[in-house]
Structure formats: structure tokens, C-alpha cells
Design an enzyme around this catalytic site. Structure first.
Site, PDB file in Angstrom:
ATOM      1  N   ASP A 101      -9.352 -17.509  61.736  1.00  0.00           N
ATOM      2  CA  ASP A 101      -9.524 -17.622  60.416  1.00  0.00           C
ATOM      3  C   ASP A 101     -10.768 -18.635  60.198  1.00  0.00           C
ATOM      4  OD1 ASP A 101      -7.153 -16.102  60.052  1.00  0.00           O
ATOM      5  OD2 ASP A 101      -6.244 -17.607  58.895  1.00  0.00           O
ATOM      6  N   HIS A 108      -8.144 -20.681  64.564  1.00  0.00           N
ATOM      7  CA  HIS A 108      -9.310 -20.758  63.553  1.00  0.00           C
ATOM      8  C   HIS A 108     -10.440 -21.073  64.504  1.00  0.00           C
ATOM      9  CE1 HIS A 108      -5.733 -21.709  61.287  1.00  0.00           C
ATOM     10  NE2 HIS A 108      -6.392 -21.637  60.176  1.00  0.00           N
TER      11      HIS A 108
END
Ligand SMILES: [Zn+2]
Length: 215
Positions: free
Chosen positions: A33, A172
Site C-alpha cells: 500500500d 507498505h
């Protein structure tokens, strides 16, 4: 008298989101992400390439705007992409209209039927609106790599202790998570390969069997 309590709006909303693909034999779904991010996303792409792994990148529209060449690299290497909104809005603080505007802005840049809500927080009304156009992809395994108070070892364990066939795992490709990511990702890939897992992308064209009312 039998009283059947209808499921709450929240429960119904939660049930309509995708949290895992349990039951799938030895497949796992790595997701990243908040990118694309210079230095970090290209590093992730190289590690995935070495491990023969494919993944899904939930990109922020504002970062695709800034780094379109990295976005193109993600696709060129065979990975999937998803919409993670344009500006990482907090769902609980936005009206449905504003929330959808931000997603649609990202949708002009990111070609995908997959959406992941920023912060994993989304109101039932927003779920309903988003599901008109997207599958909402959540997760069952959170590495918590963004928490700089955790060691890389702990982040690695968050994944290795919780992963199972069909898991959706969150990392992430952001600067904040980079120290933990640099430690945990290569070791995660090695762990999953050793256990015989195949690392697959979630198809950007959406999940089979779901209809979207896209005009
Ligand atoms: Zn995010």
C-alpha cells in the site's frame, strides 16, 4: 415466537468486503500500500522478481501522478494494481460524495476494479457506494511494517505466524515502513517459498463472479 435479528449495517458491510481467499491451495496474496515511492517500490519489484513472486500494489493516485514511470514498471513486471484513493482520505471524516470523488480521481490514473480503503476504515454507506464500481480488498495478515516502534524481526513474525493458504498480506512501499520492509520482505519471501506457497496477484479486472454497475 422466533425473532430473527437482521444483521447490522456494519456486519453486512464487513461481509461484503474481501478479507482472504481461504481454501485456496498454497496460494498467498502479497499486497503493498501507499506507493509508488522512489527507491522503495523499485527495490520491492527487484526482490519480488528474484523470488518469482507476483503481488498487488494498492497505489495512491497522488503518487502515481508524481511517479508514473514507477507505476508503469509495476505493470510491466506482471504485477497487479489497485486503487487506494488519491489523497489517502480518512473515510470516517468524509462524506460519501467526497470519498467517491477522491477514489474516482485516482481511478483516472489507476486502471483497476480493486479498492482498498485508506487506514482500513470505511463507513457502511461508503462501502455500498464503492461496491458499485470496485471489489473492496481488505486483508487477514497485517505486517504492521509502518510502525517504527516495532523491530523488523517482529514485523516478520507478524506475517510468518499468521499466514495460511489464501491469506492476503499487507506491506507498505512507503518511506515510513521502509526500514521494517527492507528487513522483513526478503525473509518473508524466503519463508513463503520454503513452505511451497505461490505468490499471486489479485486480478485488477476484479474478482470472478462479481458484477459491477460501471457505465
Ligand atoms: Zn494506506
Amino acid at each position: 415466537m422466533l425473532i430473527v435479528r437482521p444483521p447490522s449495517l456494519l456486519t453486512r458491510a464487513l461481509n461484503r468486503m474481501t478479507w482472504d481467499f481461504y481454501g485456496e491451495h498454497r496460494n498467498v496474496y502479497l499486497t503493498f500500500d501507499d506507493g509508488p515511492t522512489p527507491m522503495i517500490t523499485p527495490w520491492v519489484l527487484d526482490r519480488l522478481g528474484e523470488a518469482d513472486a507476483l503481488a498487488t500494489f494498492f497505489c495512491l493516485g497522488r503518487n502515481v501522478d508524481k511517479h508514473p514511470e514507477i507505476y508503469r514498471q509495476i505493470l510491466a513486471r506482471g504485477h497487479s494494481v489497485g486503487n487506494h484513493s488519491y489523497s489517502h482520505l480518512k473515510g470516517f471524516r468524509s462524506t460519501v460524495g467526497r470519498y467517491m470523488d477522491d477514489i474516482n480521481l485516482a481511478g483516472n490514473l489507476i486502471s483497476s476494479k480493486l479498492f482498498r480503503p485508506p487506514y482500513g476504515r470505511i463507513f457502511p454507506g461508503q462501502v455500498k457506494a464503492v461496491l458499485q464500481h470496485y471489489d473492496i480488498i481488505m486483508w487477514d495478515v497485517l505486517s504492521i511494517d509502518y510502525n517504527t516502534g516495532l523491530t523488523g524481526e517482529r514485523v516478520l513474525q507478524n506475517v510468518t505466524r499468521n499466514v495460511k493458504p489464501g491469506s492476503i498480506i499487507v506491506f507498505h512501499d512507503s518511506e515510513k515502513a521502509s526500514e521494517n520492509l527492507f528487513f522483513a520482505l526478503p525473509r518473508t519471501l524466503e519463508f513463503l517459498s520454503d513452505k511451497g506457497y505461490r505468490m499471486l496477484p489479485i486480478p485488477a479486472e476484479g474478482l470472478p463472479g462479481r458484477e459491477h454497475m460501471v457505465n
